[in-house]
Design an enzyme around this catalytic site. Structure first.
Site, PDB file in Angstrom:
ATOM      1  N   TRP A   1       0.882  -1.120   0.046  1.00  0.00           N
ATOM      2  CA  TRP A   1      -0.098   0.076   0.086  1.00  0.00           C
ATOM      3  C   TRP A   1       0.961   1.185   0.123  1.00  0.00           C
ATOM      4  O   TRP A   1       0.371   2.398  -0.278  1.00  0.00           O
ATOM      5  CB  TRP A   1      -0.970  -0.064   1.378  1.00  0.00           C
ATOM      6  CG  TRP A   1      -0.238  -0.290   2.504  1.00  0.00           C
ATOM      7  CD1 TRP A   1       0.279   0.350   3.182  1.00  0.00           C
ATOM      8  CD2 TRP A   1      -0.360  -1.647   2.994  1.00  0.00           C
ATOM      9  NE1 TRP A   1       0.851  -0.420   4.464  1.00  0.00           N
ATOM     10  CE2 TRP A   1       0.549  -1.486   4.432  1.00  0.00           C
ATOM     11  CE3 TRP A   1      -0.935  -2.928   2.608  1.00  0.00           C
ATOM     12  CZ2 TRP A   1       0.479  -2.753   5.302  1.00  0.00           C
ATOM     13  CZ3 TRP A   1      -0.466  -4.144   3.486  1.00  0.00           C
ATOM     14  CH2 TRP A   1       0.353  -3.886   4.673  1.00  0.00           C
ATOM     15  N   ARG A   2       1.892   1.171   0.160  1.00  0.00           N
ATOM     16  CA  ARG A   2       3.140   2.319   0.004  1.00  0.00           C
ATOM     17  C   ARG A   2       3.497   2.686  -1.362  1.00  0.00           C
ATOM     18  O   ARG A   2       4.143   3.447  -1.609  1.00  0.00           O
ATOM     19  CB  ARG A   2       4.411   1.990   1.016  1.00  0.00           C
ATOM     20  CG  ARG A   2       3.993   2.281   2.345  1.00  0.00           C
ATOM     21  CD  ARG A   2       5.394   2.145   3.042  1.00  0.00           C
ATOM     22  NE  ARG A   2       4.890   2.356   4.494  1.00  0.00           N
ATOM     23  CZ  ARG A   2       5.953   2.030   5.384  1.00  0.00           C
ATOM     24  NH1 ARG A   2       7.016   1.377   5.309  1.00  0.00           N
ATOM     25  NH2 ARG A   2       5.359   2.501   6.674  1.00  0.00           N
TER      26      ARG A   2
ATOM     27  N   GLU B   1      -5.442   1.066   6.098  1.00  0.00           N
ATOM     28  CA  GLU B   1      -5.236   1.522   7.295  1.00  0.00           C
ATOM     29  C   GLU B   1      -6.275   0.783   8.306  1.00  0.00           C
ATOM     30  O   GLU B   1      -5.907   0.637   9.305  1.00  0.00           O
ATOM     31  CB  GLU B   1      -5.617   3.023   7.299  1.00  0.00           C
ATOM     32  CG  GLU B   1      -4.373   3.916   6.901  1.00  0.00           C
ATOM     33  CD  GLU B   1      -3.212   3.893   7.676  1.00  0.00           C
ATOM     34  OE1 GLU B   1      -3.247   3.328   8.914  1.00  0.00           O
ATOM     35  OE2 GLU B   1      -1.939   3.965   7.003  1.00  0.00           O
TER      36      GLU B   1
ATOM     37  N   THR C   1      -3.798  -4.925  14.126  1.00  0.00           N
ATOM     38  CA  THR C   1      -3.412  -6.102  13.347  1.00  0.00           C
ATOM     39  C   THR C   1      -1.981  -6.003  12.835  1.00  0.00           C
ATOM     40  O   THR C   1      -1.666  -4.902  12.429  1.00  0.00           O
ATOM     41  CB  THR C   1      -4.195  -6.612  12.177  1.00  0.00           C
ATOM     42  OG1 THR C   1      -5.715  -6.614  12.859  1.00  0.00           O
ATOM     43  CG2 THR C   1      -4.050  -7.716  11.595  1.00  0.00           C
TER      44      THR C   1
ATOM     45  N   GLY D   1     -10.990 -10.087  12.547  1.00  0.00           N
ATOM     46  CA  GLY D   1     -11.847  -9.509  13.846  1.00  0.00           C
ATOM     47  C   GLY D   1     -12.228  -8.233  13.591  1.00  0.00           C
ATOM     48  O   GLY D   1     -11.922  -7.737  12.371  1.00  0.00           O
ATOM     49  N   TYR D   2     -12.978  -7.643  14.550  1.00  0.00           N
ATOM     50  CA  TYR D   2     -13.327  -6.644  14.717  1.00  0.00           C
ATOM     51  C   TYR D   2     -14.291  -6.324  13.121  1.00  0.00           C
ATOM     52  O   TYR D   2     -14.116  -5.500  12.343  1.00  0.00           O
ATOM     53  CB  TYR D   2     -12.482  -5.423  14.835  1.00  0.00           C
ATOM     54  CG  TYR D   2     -11.654  -5.472  15.848  1.00  0.00           C
ATOM     55  CD1 TYR D   2     -11.994  -5.249  17.073  1.00  0.00           C
ATOM     56  CD2 TYR D   2     -10.268  -6.268  16.010  1.00  0.00           C
ATOM     57  CE1 TYR D   2     -11.343  -5.151  18.266  1.00  0.00           C
ATOM     58  CE2 TYR D   2      -9.596  -6.359  16.916  1.00  0.00           C
ATOM     59  CZ  TYR D   2      -9.899  -5.869  18.016  1.00  0.00           C
ATOM     60  OH  TYR D   2      -9.385  -6.100  19.128  1.00  0.00           O
TER      61      TYR D   2
ATOM     62  N   TYR E   1      -7.935   9.190  13.816  1.00  0.00           N
ATOM     63  CA  TYR E   1      -6.566   8.513  13.272  1.00  0.00           C
ATOM     64  C   TYR E   1      -6.620   8.232  11.750  1.00  0.00           C
ATOM     65  O   TYR E   1      -5.877   8.567  10.992  1.00  0.00           O
ATOM     66  CB  TYR E   1      -6.231   7.338  14.011  1.00  0.00           C
ATOM     67  CG  TYR E   1      -5.182   6.390  13.221  1.00  0.00           C
ATOM     68  CD1 TYR E   1      -3.967   6.637  13.263  1.00  0.00           C
ATOM     69  CD2 TYR E   1      -5.342   5.423  12.407  1.00  0.00           C
ATOM     70  CE1 TYR E   1      -2.884   6.057  12.588  1.00  0.00           C
ATOM     71  CE2 TYR E   1      -4.617   4.604  11.540  1.00  0.00           C
ATOM     72  CZ  TYR E   1      -3.459   5.054  11.956  1.00  0.00           C
ATOM     73  OH  TYR E   1      -2.515   4.414  11.199  1.00  0.00           O
TER      74      TYR E   1
ATOM     75  N   ASP F   1      -1.510   6.980  16.593  1.00  0.00           N
ATOM     76  CA  ASP F   1      -1.727   5.627  16.925  1.00  0.00           C
ATOM     77  C   ASP F   1      -0.910   5.178  18.048  1.00  0.00           C
ATOM     78  O   ASP F   1      -0.421   5.760  18.767  1.00  0.00           O
ATOM     79  CB  ASP F   1      -1.679   4.757  15.738  1.00  0.00           C
ATOM     80  CG  ASP F   1      -0.181   4.619  15.336  1.00  0.00           C
ATOM     81  OD1 ASP F   1       0.750   5.131  15.811  1.00  0.00           O
ATOM     82  OD2 ASP F   1       0.061   3.534  14.658  1.00  0.00           O
TER      83      ASP F   1
ATOM     84  N   CYS G   1      11.450   1.450  17.954  1.00  0.00           N
ATOM     85  CA  CYS G   1      10.965   2.180  19.524  1.00  0.00           C
ATOM     86  C   CYS G   1       9.817   1.062  19.647  1.00  0.00           C
ATOM     87  O   CYS G   1       8.728   1.463  19.953  1.00  0.00           O
ATOM     88  CB  CYS G   1      10.578   3.318  19.428  1.00  0.00           C
ATOM     89  SG  CYS G   1      10.233   4.063  21.178  1.00  0.00           S
TER      90      CYS G   1
ATOM     91  N   CYS H   1      16.059  11.980  22.935  1.00  0.00           N
ATOM     92  CA  CYS H   1      15.104  11.182  23.804  1.00  0.00           C
ATOM     93  C   CYS H   1      15.159  11.320  25.477  1.00  0.00           C
ATOM     94  O   CYS H   1      16.216  10.835  26.031  1.00  0.00           O
ATOM     95  CB  CYS H   1      15.150   9.569  23.366  1.00  0.00           C
ATOM     96  SG  CYS H   1      14.080   8.461  24.504  1.00  0.00           S
TER      97      CYS H   1
END
Ligand code: SF4
Length: 357
Positions: A23-24, A36, A42, A80-81, A119, A137, A200, A216
């Protein structure tokens, strides 16, 4: 240190380290929207085949709007969802009926689509259109709370608002640094998420390799493992279900989950929530199925979680030589060979696979 000083090194790091995700390779807002929504809760590696299948079968808004419900939820089966898949279709139909089939180009228009929160709207507007819209996010929240050394719970309202304000400023700053042919709003938002996914990370972040290590606060104060501060999880409840695969001559009985319930629209075998641990499957079968005296055979136990519930589904098989009359149940008979084409809930898909073995 001013937080804006992270923008240039982060963009540079992203230019050399971004993963090549399908998708990029597109700026199509529809394709980005689908990715998205799939990516929420996921992992990327799980989403890639789902996204590819979806884009092959429903390549644009018009095809999604025209698809039947079973096609849509079958393409979502396992993610799911499921309300997300239904909302995608609702939004596609709204776009076709009210917006002449054109995906909205402004934040307000995108936010007005069913199922789209700030988002997703920020992601679509920044990634597809390179508009300086922020997004936060879980990955972005983790990176920012560590960079800023925020020791309050990361889901606390004031903290959430602070993170949105900071990212709004940063993405605008990124666009201010943009040269011709660069797309810095798209790059900055994706870079923040990518850093959270690859460097991170929630546990054992790779601070040595981090392009922002000099900026940081959590690292400087040795608090990386304490930030972000997460809220306590809601207590979990255990539930017991008993279900039956009723079969005759290669056919099994399935029911569609009613609208308004979790997993509505999906199919499953007849099953009931039983509070009493003493309930016997044979007694349940005779009261609920009205098949007279039966001796269900144990097939499998499937443990699965939905939100705060830990469910135990005990599946049994009832074999008949003739088509049974299931007057008390609404549903349909399908051949076992065709079960693969029907969208089944994840737990019942596992039971179906066990049965087919
Ligand atoms: S230095 Fe470590 S904790 Fe700080 S942003 Fe980088 S990876 Fe995260």
């Amino acid at each position: 240190m001013h937080i804006r000083s992270i923008v240039a090194p982060l963009l540079k790091w992203f230019a050399g380290n971004a993963r090549d995700l399908p998708w990029r390779r597109t700026r199509d807002p529809y394709a980005i929207w689908i990715s998205e929504v799939m990516l929420q809760q996921t992992q990327v590696k799980t989403v890639i085949p789902y996204w590819r299948r979806w884009m092959e079968q429903l390549p644009d808004i018009a095809s999604l709007a025209a698809a039947d419900e079973d096609t849509v939820i079958k393409l979502w089966e396992g993610l799911g969802y499921y309300s997300r898949a239904r909302n995608l279709q609702k939004a596609a139909r709204l776009i076709c009926e009210e917006l002449s089939g054109k995906f909205p180009r402004d934040l307000g228009g995108v936010l007005a689509l069913p199922g789209v929160g700030r988002y997703t709207a920020g992601a679509i507007c920044s990634i597809a259109y390179n508009q300086p819209e922020p997004l936060v996010d879980g990955n972005v929240a983790r990176v920012l709370t560590r960079l800023l050394g925020i020791e309050r719970p990361s889901k606390q309202k004031q903290v959430v608002e602070q993170l949105w304000l900071v990212t709004a400023d940063l993405v605008k700053h990124a666009v201010g640094l943009q040269r011709t042919s660069q797309r810095n709003a798209a790059a900055f938002n994706q870079a923040m998420m990518e850093l959270g996914a690859l460097i991170c990370t929630p546990r054992n972040p790779l601070c040595h390799d981090c392009p922002l290590k000099g900026h940081c606060i959590a690292r400087k104060q040795n608090k990386v493992n304490r930030i972000p501060v997460l809220a306590k999880r809601a207590p979990v409840s255990k539930r017991r279900f008993i279900g039956f695969i009723i079969a005759w001559h290669g056919n099994v009985f399935v029911q569609r989950r009613p609208s308004g319930e979790v997993n509505s629209g999906f199919w499953e075998f007849p099953n009931w929530l039983v509070d009493d641990t003493q309930v016997q499957p044979a007694d349940l079968a005779s009261t609920k199925l009205a098949l007279g005296q039966v001796e269900p055979e144990s097939l499998c136990i499937i443990n699965h979680s939905i939100t705060c519930y830990r469910n135990r589904l005990e599946m049994f098989v009832i074999l008949r030589t003739r088509k049974p009359l299931l007057a008390k149940l609404k549903g349909k008979w399908v051949s076992v060979a065709n079960l693969g084409e029907l969208p089944l809930t994840t737990a019942h898909r596992k039971a179906a696979n066990q049965f087919a073995c």
